[in-house]
Design a protein around this motif. Structure first.
Motif, PDB file in Angstrom:
ATOM      1  N   TYR A   1      47.807  18.494 145.253  1.00 24.24           N
ATOM      2  CA  TYR A   1      48.771  19.836 145.123  1.00 24.24           C
ATOM      3  C   TYR A   1      48.315  19.265 147.461  1.00 24.24           C
ATOM      4  CZ  TYR A   1      49.977  22.353 141.934  1.00 24.24           C
ATOM      5  OH  TYR A   1      50.637  23.384 140.596  1.00 24.24           O
ATOM      6  N   GLY A   2      49.532  19.283 148.120  1.00 23.37           N
ATOM      7  CA  GLY A   2      49.228  18.824 149.353  1.00 23.37           C
ATOM      8  C   GLY A   2      48.439  20.015 150.698  1.00 23.37           C
ATOM      9  N   LEU A   3      47.532  20.169 151.255  1.00 18.56           N
ATOM     10  CA  LEU A   3      46.761  20.961 151.943  1.00 18.56           C
ATOM     11  C   LEU A   3      46.299  20.988 152.776  1.00 18.56           C
ATOM     12  CD1 LEU A   3      45.249  24.035 151.165  1.00 18.56           C
ATOM     13  CD2 LEU A   3      42.988  22.809 150.553  1.00 18.56           C
ATOM     14  N   ASP A   4      47.586  22.510 153.856  1.00 18.25           N
ATOM     15  CA  ASP A   4      47.383  21.830 155.722  1.00 18.25           C
ATOM     16  C   ASP A   4      45.994  22.381 155.801  1.00 18.25           C
ATOM     17  OD1 ASP A   4      46.875  22.083 158.142  1.00 18.25           O
ATOM     18  OD2 ASP A   4      48.857  22.937 158.165  1.00 18.25           O
ATOM     19  N   VAL A   5      44.535  21.829 155.225  1.00 15.47           N
ATOM     20  CA  VAL A   5      43.723  22.142 155.938  1.00 15.47           C
ATOM     21  C   VAL A   5      42.825  22.887 157.355  1.00 15.47           C
ATOM     22  CG1 VAL A   5      40.880  21.246 156.067  1.00 15.47           C
ATOM     23  CG2 VAL A   5      42.404  20.328 154.247  1.00 15.47           C
ATOM     24  N   PRO A   6      43.419  22.140 158.483  1.00 13.71           N
ATOM     25  CA  PRO A   6      43.887  22.809 159.934  1.00 13.71           C
ATOM     26  C   PRO A   6      44.062  24.080 159.847  1.00 13.71           C
ATOM     27  CG  PRO A   6      43.976  20.407 160.073  1.00 13.71           C
ATOM     28  CD  PRO A   6      44.090  20.743 158.239  1.00 13.71           C
ATOM     29  N   ARG A   7      45.319  24.297 159.214  1.00  9.54           N
ATOM     30  CA  ARG A   7      45.560  25.740 159.206  1.00  9.54           C
ATOM     31  C   ARG A   7      44.521  27.159 158.704  1.00  9.54           C
ATOM     32  NH1 ARG A   7      51.887  27.466 157.179  1.00  9.54           N
ATOM     33  NH2 ARG A   7      51.864  29.195 158.295  1.00  9.54           N
ATOM     34  N   ILE A   8      44.036  26.177 156.958  1.00 12.63           N
ATOM     35  CA  ILE A   8      43.354  27.217 155.998  1.00 12.63           C
ATOM     36  C   ILE A   8      42.094  27.757 157.183  1.00 12.63           C
ATOM     37  CG2 ILE A   8      42.672  27.281 154.352  1.00 12.63           C
ATOM     38  CD1 ILE A   8      45.168  27.875 153.677  1.00 12.63           C
ATOM     39  N   VAL A   9      41.511  26.400 157.749  1.00  7.81           N
ATOM     40  CA  VAL A   9      40.338  26.908 158.250  1.00  7.81           C
ATOM     41  C   VAL A   9      40.266  27.799 159.229  1.00  7.81           C
ATOM     42  CG1 VAL A   9      38.411  25.770 159.473  1.00  7.81           C
ATOM     43  CG2 VAL A   9      39.224  24.731 157.306  1.00  7.81           C
TER      44      VAL A   9
ATOM     45  N   GLU B   1      36.118  15.450 155.494  1.00  4.99           N
ATOM     46  CA  GLU B   1      35.108  15.403 155.603  1.00  4.99           C
ATOM     47  C   GLU B   1      34.754  16.987 155.596  1.00  4.99           C
ATOM     48  OE1 GLU B   1      32.028  14.219 155.785  1.00  4.99           O
ATOM     49  OE2 GLU B   1      33.434  12.797 155.161  1.00  4.99           O
ATOM     50  N   VAL B   2      35.739  18.255 155.982  1.00  6.04           N
ATOM     51  CA  VAL B   2      35.787  19.735 155.949  1.00  6.04           C
ATOM     52  C   VAL B   2      36.165  20.212 154.698  1.00  6.04           C
ATOM     53  CG1 VAL B   2      37.620  21.312 156.965  1.00  6.04           C
ATOM     54  CG2 VAL B   2      36.560  19.293 158.595  1.00  6.04           C
ATOM     55  N   ARG B   3      37.030  19.092 153.960  1.00  6.37           N
ATOM     56  CA  ARG B   3      37.995  19.744 153.108  1.00  6.37           C
ATOM     57  C   ARG B   3      36.396  19.714 151.717  1.00  6.37           C
ATOM     58  NH1 ARG B   3      43.582  18.036 150.513  1.00  6.37           N
ATOM     59  NH2 ARG B   3      43.797  18.736 148.462  1.00  6.37           N
ATOM     60  N   ARG B   4      36.071  18.321 152.020  1.00  2.00           N
ATOM     61  CA  ARG B   4      34.937  18.672 151.048  1.00  2.00           C
ATOM     62  C   ARG B   4      33.790  18.913 151.202  1.00  2.00           C
ATOM     63  NH1 ARG B   4      37.035  13.285 151.626  1.00  2.00           N
ATOM     64  NH2 ARG B   4      35.554  12.407 153.465  1.00  2.00           N
ATOM     65  N   HIS B   5      33.953  19.889 152.211  1.00  2.00           N
ATOM     66  CA  HIS B   5      32.271  20.244 152.721  1.00  2.00           C
ATOM     67  C   HIS B   5      32.143  21.865 153.221  1.00  2.00           C
ATOM     68  CE1 HIS B   5      29.893  16.411 151.923  1.00  2.00           C
ATOM     69  NE2 HIS B   5      30.767  16.175 152.154  1.00  2.00           N
ATOM     70  N   LEU B   6      33.362  22.071 154.316  1.00  2.00           N
ATOM     71  CA  LEU B   6      33.655  23.292 154.688  1.00  2.00           C
ATOM     72  C   LEU B   6      34.267  24.603 153.429  1.00  2.00           C
ATOM     73  CD1 LEU B   6      32.299  25.120 156.260  1.00  2.00           C
ATOM     74  CD2 LEU B   6      34.611  24.757 157.613  1.00  2.00           C
ATOM     75  N   LEU B   7      35.034  23.658 152.595  1.00  2.00           N
ATOM     76  CA  LEU B   7      36.234  24.854 152.028  1.00  2.00           C
ATOM     77  C   LEU B   7      35.165  24.573 150.882  1.00  2.00           C
ATOM     78  CD1 LEU B   7      39.130  23.045 152.102  1.00  2.00           C
ATOM     79  CD2 LEU B   7      38.232  24.524 153.798  1.00  2.00           C
ATOM     80  N   HIS B   8      34.464  23.936 150.487  1.00  2.00           N
ATOM     81  CA  HIS B   8      33.697  24.347 149.162  1.00  2.00           C
ATOM     82  C   HIS B   8      32.037  25.647 149.346  1.00  2.00           C
ATOM     83  CE1 HIS B   8      35.652  22.105 146.553  1.00  2.00           C
ATOM     84  NE2 HIS B   8      36.492  21.188 147.354  1.00  2.00           N
TER      85      HIS B   8
ATOM     86  N   GLU C   1      40.077  10.641 167.641  1.00  2.00           N
ATOM     87  CA  GLU C   1      40.600   9.748 167.049  1.00  2.00           C
ATOM     88  C   GLU C   1      40.511   9.880 165.862  1.00  2.00           C
ATOM     89  OE1 GLU C   1      37.180   7.637 169.159  1.00  2.00           O
ATOM     90  OE2 GLU C   1      37.969   8.721 171.084  1.00  2.00           O
ATOM     91  N   ARG C   2      39.555  10.217 164.555  1.00  2.00           N
ATOM     92  CA  ARG C   2      39.883   9.180 163.617  1.00  2.00           C
ATOM     93  C   ARG C   2      40.019  11.202 162.534  1.00  2.00           C
ATOM     94  NH1 ARG C   2      35.717   5.587 161.458  1.00  2.00           N
ATOM     95  NH2 ARG C   2      36.789   5.278 159.702  1.00  2.00           N
ATOM     96  N   SER C   3      41.529  11.316 162.829  1.00  2.00           N
ATOM     97  CA  SER C   3      41.415  12.830 162.623  1.00  2.00           C
ATOM     98  C   SER C   3      41.411  12.896 160.589  1.00  2.00           C
ATOM     99  CB  SER C   3      42.500  13.869 163.180  1.00  2.00           C
ATOM    100  OG  SER C   3      43.834  12.789 162.815  1.00  2.00           O
ATOM    101  N   SER C   4      41.923  12.068 160.098  1.00  2.00           N
ATOM    102  CA  SER C   4      41.774  12.236 157.948  1.00  2.00           C
ATOM    103  C   SER C   4      40.982  11.846 157.842  1.00  2.00           C
ATOM    104  CB  SER C   4      43.279  10.510 158.227  1.00  2.00           C
ATOM    105  OG  SER C   4      43.085  10.135 158.699  1.00  2.00           O
ATOM    106  N   THR C   5      39.719  11.289 158.447  1.00  2.00           N
ATOM    107  CA  THR C   5      38.593  11.227 157.842  1.00  2.00           C
ATOM    108  C   THR C   5      37.398  12.426 158.794  1.00  2.00           C
ATOM    109  OG1 THR C   5      37.910   8.874 158.357  1.00  2.00           O
ATOM    110  CG2 THR C   5      36.545   9.757 158.042  1.00  2.00           C
ATOM    111  N   TYR C   6      37.951  12.888 159.627  1.00  2.00           N
ATOM    112  CA  TYR C   6      36.961  14.264 159.777  1.00  2.00           C
ATOM    113  C   TYR C   6      37.773  15.852 159.024  1.00  2.00           C
ATOM    114  CZ  TYR C   6      36.561  18.705 162.713  1.00  2.00           C
ATOM    115  OH  TYR C   6      35.740  20.183 163.162  1.00  2.00           O
ATOM    116  N   TRP C   7      39.241  16.166 158.832  1.00  2.00           N
ATOM    117  CA  TRP C   7      39.359  16.942 157.741  1.00  2.00           C
ATOM    118  C   TRP C   7      39.172  16.417 156.146  1.00  2.00           C
ATOM    119  CZ3 TRP C   7      39.998  21.542 160.489  1.00  2.00           C
ATOM    120  CH2 TRP C   7      39.834  21.438 161.832  1.00  2.00           C
TER     121      TRP C   7
END
Length: 243
Positions: free
Chosen positions: A131-139, A179-186, A171-177
Protein backbone atom coordinates in the motif's frame (compact mmCIF):
# COMPACT_ATOMS: atom_id res chain seq x y z
CA UNK A 1 -39.19 -23.34 -27.29
CA UNK A 2 -41.26 -22.06 -24.38
CA UNK A 3 -39.48 -24.36 -21.89
CA UNK A 4 -36.12 -23.16 -23.19
CA UNK A 5 -37.16 -19.53 -22.68
CA UNK A 6 -38.37 -20.30 -19.15
CA UNK A 7 -35.09 -22.01 -18.29
CA UNK A 8 -33.13 -19.04 -19.61
CA UNK A 9 -35.27 -16.65 -17.59
CA UNK A 10 -34.79 -18.66 -14.40
CA UNK A 11 -31.03 -18.79 -14.99
CA UNK A 12 -30.93 -15.02 -15.47
CA UNK A 13 -32.93 -14.42 -12.30
CA UNK A 14 -30.67 -16.76 -10.32
CA UNK A 15 -27.60 -14.97 -11.63
CA UNK A 16 -29.00 -11.56 -10.71
CA UNK A 17 -30.02 -12.72 -7.27
CA UNK A 18 -26.63 -14.33 -6.71
CA UNK A 19 -24.95 -11.00 -7.31
CA UNK A 20 -27.45 -9.01 -5.30
CA UNK A 21 -26.46 -7.95 -1.83
CA UNK A 22 -30.00 -8.32 -0.51
CA UNK A 23 -29.78 -12.10 -0.87
CA UNK A 24 -26.17 -12.50 0.28
CA UNK A 25 -25.25 -14.06 3.62
CA UNK A 26 -23.08 -11.15 4.74
CA UNK A 27 -22.80 -10.42 8.46
CA UNK A 28 -24.25 -6.94 7.98
CA UNK A 29 -26.39 -5.24 5.32
CA UNK A 30 -26.67 -1.58 4.40
CA UNK A 31 -29.75 -0.51 2.46
CA UNK A 32 -29.44 3.26 2.77
CA UNK A 33 -26.68 5.75 2.09
CA UNK A 34 -23.20 4.58 3.06
CA UNK A 35 -20.15 6.49 4.27
CA UNK A 36 -17.21 6.82 1.87
CA UNK A 37 -13.77 6.55 3.54
CA UNK A 38 -11.77 9.72 3.98
CA UNK A 39 -8.41 9.73 2.17
CA UNK A 40 -6.68 9.69 5.55
CA UNK A 41 -8.45 6.46 6.49
CA UNK A 42 -6.79 4.78 3.51
CA UNK A 43 -3.42 5.81 4.89
CA UNK A 44 -4.37 4.37 8.28
CA UNK A 45 -4.90 0.99 6.63
CA UNK A 46 -1.50 1.34 4.93
CA UNK A 47 0.09 2.27 8.25
CA UNK A 48 -1.46 -0.74 9.99
CA UNK A 49 -0.09 -2.95 7.22
CA UNK A 50 3.37 -1.38 7.51
CA UNK A 51 3.50 -1.85 11.28
CA UNK A 52 1.60 -5.16 11.25
CA UNK A 53 -0.39 -3.69 14.12
CA UNK A 54 -4.14 -3.24 14.43
CA UNK A 55 -3.78 0.02 16.37
CA UNK A 56 -4.27 2.31 13.34
CA UNK A 57 -7.39 0.33 12.36
CA UNK A 58 -9.25 1.88 15.29
CA UNK A 59 -8.73 5.32 13.74
CA UNK A 60 -10.96 4.29 10.83
CA UNK A 61 -14.67 5.09 11.05
CA UNK A 62 -16.59 1.87 11.86
CA UNK A 63 -19.13 2.63 9.09
CA UNK A 64 -16.72 3.55 6.28
CA UNK A 65 -17.44 1.35 3.27
CA UNK A 66 -15.51 0.80 0.03
CA UNK A 67 -17.29 -0.33 -3.14
CA UNK A 68 -15.94 -1.96 -6.29
CA UNK A 69 -18.87 -3.03 -8.42
CA UNK A 70 -16.64 -4.67 -11.03
CA UNK A 71 -15.10 -7.07 -8.52
CA UNK A 72 -16.26 -10.66 -8.28
CA UNK A 73 -19.52 -11.22 -6.44
CA UNK A 74 -18.74 -11.54 -2.75
CA UNK A 75 -15.91 -9.01 -2.81
CA UNK A 76 -17.67 -5.95 -4.22
CA UNK A 77 -18.05 -4.08 -0.95
CA UNK A 78 -16.25 -4.07 2.40
CA UNK A 79 -16.10 -2.21 5.68
CA UNK A 80 -12.80 -0.32 5.65
CA UNK A 81 -12.02 -1.14 9.27
CA UNK A 82 -12.75 -4.84 8.72
CA UNK A 83 -10.43 -4.83 5.72
CA UNK A 84 -7.79 -3.25 7.93
CA UNK A 85 -8.07 -6.04 10.51
CA UNK A 86 -8.05 -8.59 7.68
CA UNK A 87 -4.84 -7.13 6.22
CA UNK A 88 -3.06 -7.05 9.59
CA UNK A 89 -4.19 -10.58 10.47
CA UNK A 90 -2.92 -12.03 7.20
CA UNK A 91 0.29 -9.95 7.08
CA UNK A 92 1.29 -10.80 10.64
CA UNK A 93 -0.16 -14.30 10.90
CA UNK A 94 -2.50 -13.33 13.75
CA UNK A 95 -5.80 -15.19 13.18
CA UNK A 96 -7.24 -13.88 16.46
CA UNK A 97 -7.77 -10.53 14.73
CA UNK A 98 -10.15 -12.24 12.31
CA UNK A 99 -12.84 -12.11 15.00
CA UNK A 100 -13.08 -8.38 14.26
CA UNK A 101 -13.68 -8.92 10.53
CA UNK A 102 -17.31 -8.38 9.50
CA UNK A 103 -18.65 -8.88 5.99
CA UNK A 104 -21.16 -6.39 4.56
CA UNK A 105 -23.48 -6.08 1.59
CA UNK A 106 -25.61 -3.34 0.08
CA UNK A 107 -28.77 -3.68 -2.01
CA UNK A 108 -26.93 -4.43 -5.24
CA UNK A 109 -23.40 -5.38 -4.11
CA UNK A 110 -22.22 -8.39 -2.12
CA UNK A 111 -19.22 -8.45 0.19
CA UNK A 112 -20.11 -11.74 1.84
CA UNK A 113 -16.71 -13.33 1.14
CA UNK A 114 -14.75 -10.80 3.21
CA UNK A 115 -15.53 -12.64 6.43
CA UNK A 116 -13.96 -14.19 9.50
CA UNK A 117 -13.65 -17.64 7.93
CA UNK A 118 -11.70 -16.42 4.89
CA UNK A 119 -9.50 -14.29 7.14
CA UNK A 120 -8.58 -17.32 9.26
CA UNK A 121 -7.69 -19.40 6.20
CA UNK A 122 -5.47 -16.69 4.73
CA UNK A 123 -3.87 -15.84 8.09
CA UNK A 124 -2.62 -19.42 8.41
CA UNK A 125 -0.38 -19.04 5.36
CA UNK A 126 0.51 -15.41 6.05
CA UNK A 127 0.93 -13.00 3.15
CA UNK A 128 2.05 -9.47 2.43
CA UNK A 129 0.26 -6.48 0.93
CA UNK A 130 1.59 -3.36 -0.73
CA UNK A 131 0.00 0.00 0.00
CA UNK A 132 1.16 3.52 -0.70
CA UNK A 133 1.77 5.47 2.50
CA UNK A 134 2.26 9.24 2.77
CA UNK A 135 5.03 9.04 5.38
CA UNK A 136 5.73 12.81 5.68
CA UNK A 137 2.03 13.51 6.27
CA UNK A 138 1.60 10.75 8.84
CA UNK A 139 4.72 11.82 10.73
CA UNK A 140 3.61 15.46 10.77
CA UNK A 141 0.11 14.52 11.97
CA UNK A 142 1.72 12.54 14.79
CA UNK A 143 3.29 15.82 15.98
CA UNK A 144 6.88 15.43 14.78
CA UNK A 145 8.82 18.42 13.48
CA UNK A 146 11.48 18.04 10.80
CA UNK A 147 14.13 18.76 13.41
CA UNK A 148 12.81 16.00 15.68
CA UNK A 149 12.86 13.50 12.84
CA UNK A 150 16.42 14.49 11.90
CA UNK A 151 17.53 14.12 15.52
CA UNK A 152 15.90 10.70 15.84
CA UNK A 153 17.63 9.37 12.73
CA UNK A 154 20.98 10.64 14.01
CA UNK A 155 20.37 9.06 17.42
CA UNK A 156 19.69 5.75 15.68
CA UNK A 157 22.93 6.17 13.69
CA UNK A 158 21.12 6.32 10.37
CA UNK A 159 22.97 9.57 9.66
CA UNK A 160 26.27 10.76 11.08
CA UNK A 161 25.22 14.34 11.85
CA UNK A 162 22.18 16.61 11.78
CA UNK A 163 23.44 18.47 8.72
CA UNK A 164 23.76 15.16 6.86
CA UNK A 165 20.16 14.27 7.73
CA UNK A 166 18.98 17.69 6.55
CA UNK A 167 20.94 17.36 3.32
CA UNK A 168 19.34 14.00 2.53
CA UNK A 169 15.89 15.34 3.40
CA UNK A 170 16.32 18.20 0.93
CA UNK A 171 18.33 16.56 -1.83
CA UNK A 172 17.54 12.85 -1.63
CA UNK A 173 14.08 12.82 -0.11
CA UNK A 174 13.10 9.31 -1.19
CA UNK A 175 16.11 7.86 0.65
CA UNK A 176 15.47 10.04 3.69
CA UNK A 177 11.77 9.14 4.01
CA UNK A 178 12.62 5.49 3.41
CA UNK A 179 14.75 5.70 6.55
CA UNK A 180 11.87 7.32 8.41
CA UNK A 181 9.50 4.59 7.27
CA UNK A 182 11.79 1.74 8.31
CA UNK A 183 12.96 3.20 11.61
CA UNK A 184 10.88 6.01 13.11
CA UNK A 185 7.52 4.48 12.16
CA UNK A 186 8.58 1.19 13.76
CA UNK A 187 9.75 2.77 17.00
CA UNK A 188 7.93 2.54 20.30
CA UNK A 189 7.87 6.34 20.50
CA UNK A 190 5.91 6.59 17.25
CA UNK A 191 3.60 3.77 18.32
CA UNK A 192 2.64 5.83 21.36
CA UNK A 193 1.95 8.84 19.13
CA UNK A 194 -0.56 7.00 16.97
CA UNK A 195 -3.13 8.18 19.50
CA UNK A 196 -2.46 11.76 18.34
CA UNK A 197 -3.50 11.09 14.75
CA UNK A 198 -6.92 12.46 13.75
CA UNK A 199 -9.43 9.76 14.58
CA UNK A 200 -12.70 8.84 12.89
CA UNK A 201 -13.45 6.27 15.58
CA UNK A 202 -15.37 6.37 18.85
CA UNK A 203 -14.38 6.87 22.46
CA UNK A 204 -14.53 3.09 22.87
CA UNK A 205 -12.08 2.72 19.99
CA UNK A 206 -9.67 5.11 21.68
CA UNK A 207 -9.89 3.10 24.88
CA UNK A 208 -9.21 -0.12 22.96
CA UNK A 209 -6.15 1.43 21.31
CA UNK A 210 -4.70 2.27 24.71
CA UNK A 211 -4.62 -1.42 25.64
CA UNK A 212 -2.46 -2.45 22.69
CA UNK A 213 1.24 -3.04 23.30
CA UNK A 214 4.08 -2.22 20.95
CA UNK A 215 5.60 -5.23 19.21
CA UNK A 216 8.53 -4.40 16.93
CA UNK A 217 8.24 -5.91 13.49
CA UNK A 218 11.35 -7.87 12.41
CA UNK A 219 13.01 -6.17 9.45
CA UNK A 220 15.96 -6.80 7.21
CA UNK A 221 18.89 -4.57 8.26
CA UNK A 222 19.84 -1.79 5.87
CA UNK A 223 23.22 -0.09 5.58
CA UNK A 224 22.94 3.62 6.57
CA UNK A 225 22.60 5.85 3.48
CA UNK A 226 26.00 7.55 3.88
CA UNK A 227 27.72 4.16 3.87
CA UNK A 228 26.08 2.88 0.72
CA UNK A 229 28.22 2.89 -2.41
CA UNK A 230 26.98 5.34 -4.99
CA UNK A 231 26.94 3.90 -8.47
CA UNK A 232 29.05 5.73 -10.99
CA UNK A 233 27.39 6.87 -14.22
CA UNK A 234 27.81 4.40 -17.02
CA UNK A 235 30.38 5.34 -19.63
CA UNK A 236 29.27 4.61 -23.13
CA UNK A 237 32.06 3.59 -25.49
CA UNK A 238 31.31 3.99 -29.21
CA UNK A 239 31.33 0.74 -31.07
CA UNK A 240 34.48 0.22 -33.11
CA UNK A 241 34.05 -0.71 -36.72
CA UNK A 242 36.03 -3.55 -38.29
CA UNK A 243 38.37 -2.98 -41.22
Amino acid sequence: MRSSWAATTLLLIATLLGGCGVFSDADEKRYGATRQPDALERHYLALANELQSSKPCYLIHPESITKSGFNAVGSQVALKRSRCFFVVATASGAPELCEKVRSVSTIFLSGADMNTQLCRRVARVRGGYGYGLDVPRIVALAGYTEEEVDAYLVSEERFSRLDAARRYRRERSSTYWGEVRRHLLHSEAFFERIDRLPSFGTAEDTAEMSTLAWKPRPQRPWVPPEQRPRSAPAVRVPAQGTE
